[in-house]
Design a protein around this motif. Structure first.
Motif, PDB file in Angstrom:
ATOM      1  N   LEU A  30     -22.921 -47.278 -25.739  1.00 48.77           N
ATOM      2  CA  LEU A  30     -24.156 -47.282 -26.523  1.00 48.77           C
ATOM      3  C   LEU A  30     -25.214 -48.141 -25.840  1.00 48.77           C
ATOM      4  CD1 LEU A  30     -22.646 -47.707 -30.092  1.00 48.77           C
ATOM      5  CD2 LEU A  30     -23.383 -45.611 -28.980  1.00 48.77           C
ATOM      6  N   PRO A  31     -26.461 -47.685 -25.827  1.00 47.60           N
ATOM      7  CA  PRO A  31     -27.531 -48.516 -25.259  1.00 47.60           C
ATOM      8  C   PRO A  31     -27.876 -49.649 -26.211  1.00 47.60           C
ATOM      9  CG  PRO A  31     -28.452 -46.516 -26.155  1.00 47.60           C
ATOM     10  CD  PRO A  31     -26.963 -46.388 -26.278  1.00 47.60           C
ATOM     11  N   ASN A  32     -28.461 -50.702 -25.667  1.00 45.84           N
ATOM     12  CA  ASN A  32     -28.848 -51.861 -26.465  1.00 45.84           C
ATOM     13  C   ASN A  32     -30.200 -51.573 -27.130  1.00 45.84           C
ATOM     14  OD1 ASN A  32     -29.132 -54.347 -27.572  1.00 45.84           O
ATOM     15  ND2 ASN A  32     -29.314 -55.453 -25.645  1.00 45.84           N
ATOM     16  N   ILE A  33     -30.155 -50.894 -28.276  1.00 50.60           N
ATOM     17  CA  ILE A  33     -31.361 -50.464 -28.986  1.00 50.60           C
ATOM     18  C   ILE A  33     -31.707 -51.480 -30.066  1.00 50.60           C
ATOM     19  CG2 ILE A  33     -32.357 -48.660 -30.437  1.00 50.60           C
ATOM     20  CD1 ILE A  33     -31.946 -47.609 -27.720  1.00 50.60           C
ATOM     21  N   GLN A  34     -32.980 -51.866 -30.122  1.00 46.38           N
ATOM     22  CA  GLN A  34     -33.474 -52.815 -31.122  1.00 46.38           C
ATOM     23  C   GLN A  34     -34.755 -52.262 -31.742  1.00 46.38           C
ATOM     24  OE1 GLN A  34     -31.719 -55.656 -31.618  1.00 46.38           O
ATOM     25  NE2 GLN A  34     -30.344 -55.077 -29.957  1.00 46.38           N
ATOM     26  N   TYR A  35     -34.983 -52.601 -33.004  1.00 49.48           N
ATOM     27  CA  TYR A  35     -36.292 -52.364 -33.609  1.00 49.48           C
ATOM     28  C   TYR A  35     -37.190 -53.531 -33.218  1.00 49.48           C
ATOM     29  CZ  TYR A  35     -34.709 -48.617 -36.672  1.00 49.48           C
ATOM     30  OH  TYR A  35     -34.240 -47.428 -37.160  1.00 49.48           O
ATOM     31  N   HIS A  36     -38.425 -53.245 -32.852  1.00 49.88           N
ATOM     32  CA  HIS A  36     -39.337 -54.321 -32.472  1.00 49.88           C
ATOM     33  C   HIS A  36     -40.748 -53.938 -32.865  1.00 49.88           C
ATOM     34  CE1 HIS A  36     -41.448 -57.265 -29.959  1.00 49.88           C
ATOM     35  NE2 HIS A  36     -40.310 -57.933 -29.980  1.00 49.88           N
ATOM     36  N   ARG A  37     -41.499 -54.903 -33.389  1.00 44.06           N
ATOM     37  CA  ARG A  37     -42.909 -54.673 -33.717  1.00 44.06           C
ATOM     38  C   ARG A  37     -43.760 -55.121 -32.546  1.00 44.06           C
ATOM     39  NH1 ARG A  37     -45.257 -57.090 -38.923  1.00 44.06           N
ATOM     40  NH2 ARG A  37     -45.080 -58.894 -37.594  1.00 44.06           N
ATOM     41  N   PHE A  38     -44.693 -54.279 -32.157  1.00 44.00           N
ATOM     42  CA  PHE A  38     -45.607 -54.598 -31.069  1.00 44.00           C
ATOM     43  C   PHE A  38     -47.020 -54.616 -31.608  1.00 44.00           C
ATOM     44  CE2 PHE A  38     -41.983 -52.646 -28.957  1.00 44.00           C
ATOM     45  CZ  PHE A  38     -41.720 -53.574 -27.978  1.00 44.00           C
ATOM     46  N   TRP A  39     -47.796 -55.631 -31.224  1.00 44.81           N
ATOM     47  CA  TRP A  39     -49.191 -55.761 -31.655  1.00 44.81           C
ATOM     48  C   TRP A  39     -50.064 -54.931 -30.727  1.00 44.81           C
ATOM     49  CZ3 TRP A  39     -52.129 -56.888 -35.519  1.00 44.81           C
ATOM     50  CH2 TRP A  39     -53.470 -57.208 -35.330  1.00 44.81           C
ATOM     51  N   ILE A  40     -50.874 -54.049 -31.310  1.00 44.05           N
ATOM     52  CA  ILE A  40     -51.811 -53.228 -30.546  1.00 44.05           C
ATOM     53  C   ILE A  40     -53.197 -53.837 -30.739  1.00 44.05           C
ATOM     54  CG2 ILE A  40     -52.702 -50.912 -30.145  1.00 44.05           C
ATOM     55  CD1 ILE A  40     -49.696 -51.140 -29.803  1.00 44.05           C
ATOM     56  N   PRO A  41     -53.737 -54.540 -29.734  1.00 42.74           N
ATOM     57  CA  PRO A  41     -55.016 -55.234 -29.919  1.00 42.74           C
ATOM     58  C   PRO A  41     -56.192 -54.288 -30.140  1.00 42.74           C
ATOM     59  CG  PRO A  41     -54.059 -55.757 -27.765  1.00 42.74           C
ATOM     60  CD  PRO A  41     -53.139 -54.817 -28.443  1.00 42.74           C
ATOM     61  N   GLU A  42     -56.191 -53.124 -29.500  1.00 41.37           N
ATOM     62  CA  GLU A  42     -57.334 -52.221 -29.648  1.00 41.37           C
ATOM     63  C   GLU A  42     -57.396 -51.586 -31.035  1.00 41.37           C
ATOM     64  OE1 GLU A  42     -55.297 -48.421 -27.360  1.00 41.37           O
ATOM     65  OE2 GLU A  42     -56.509 -49.866 -26.249  1.00 41.37           O
ATOM     66  N   LYS A  43     -56.244 -51.446 -31.695  1.00 38.64           N
ATOM     67  CA  LYS A  43     -56.217 -50.889 -33.050  1.00 38.64           C
ATOM     68  C   LYS A  43     -56.093 -51.971 -34.121  1.00 38.64           C
ATOM     69  CE  LYS A  43     -54.292 -46.461 -31.702  1.00 38.64           C
ATOM     70  NZ  LYS A  43     -53.226 -45.499 -31.896  1.00 38.64           N
ATOM     71  N   GLN A  44     -55.879 -53.211 -33.695  1.00 37.86           N
ATOM     72  CA  GLN A  44     -55.739 -54.357 -34.606  1.00 37.86           C
ATOM     73  C   GLN A  44     -54.621 -54.123 -35.632  1.00 37.86           C
ATOM     74  OE1 GLN A  44     -57.557 -57.378 -34.581  1.00 37.86           O
ATOM     75  NE2 GLN A  44     -58.022 -56.607 -32.546  1.00 37.86           N
ATOM     76  N   ARG A  45     -53.470 -53.657 -35.148  1.00 38.17           N
ATOM     77  CA  ARG A  45     -52.333 -53.460 -36.044  1.00 38.17           C
ATOM     78  C   ARG A  45     -51.028 -53.485 -35.251  1.00 38.17           C
ATOM     79  NH1 ARG A  45     -50.081 -48.217 -36.926  1.00 38.17           N
ATOM     80  NH2 ARG A  45     -50.853 -46.714 -35.424  1.00 38.17           N
TER      81      ARG A  45
END
Length: 77
Positions: A30-45
């Motif tokens: 199994l691959p090492n899969i993680q949920y992660h939130r990334f900040w998108i500066p151009e969309k401000q979210r």
């Protein structure tokens, strides 16, 4: 839900467990899969992605905007 990286497309591989007597039984890598939130500066979210560690390293190296644009181009055609 399948274990597939949204950035690199990594998914599970199938192989064999080998005993001392060289008997083969099927197993999954199994691959090492993680949920992660990334900040998108151009969309401000934030966006939430399911990524492998290799995908996170690609994002750290190239930036999230570059990776998202590359994904859009790949999905387009």
């Amino acid at each position: 839900m399948s274990r597939i990286c949204q950035i690199t497309g990594k998914k599970q591989m199938i192989g064999n467990n080998r005993s001392h007597a060289m008997n083969a039984t099927k197993r999954r890598f199994l691959p090492n899969i993680q949920y992660h939130r990334f900040w998108i500066p151009e969309k401000q979210r934030f966006i939430k992605l399911r990524v492998s560690m290799n995908g996170m390293r690609c994002i750290d190296k190239h930036g999230i905007e570059f990776i998202l644009n590359k994904m859009k181009l790949k999905n387009k055609g």
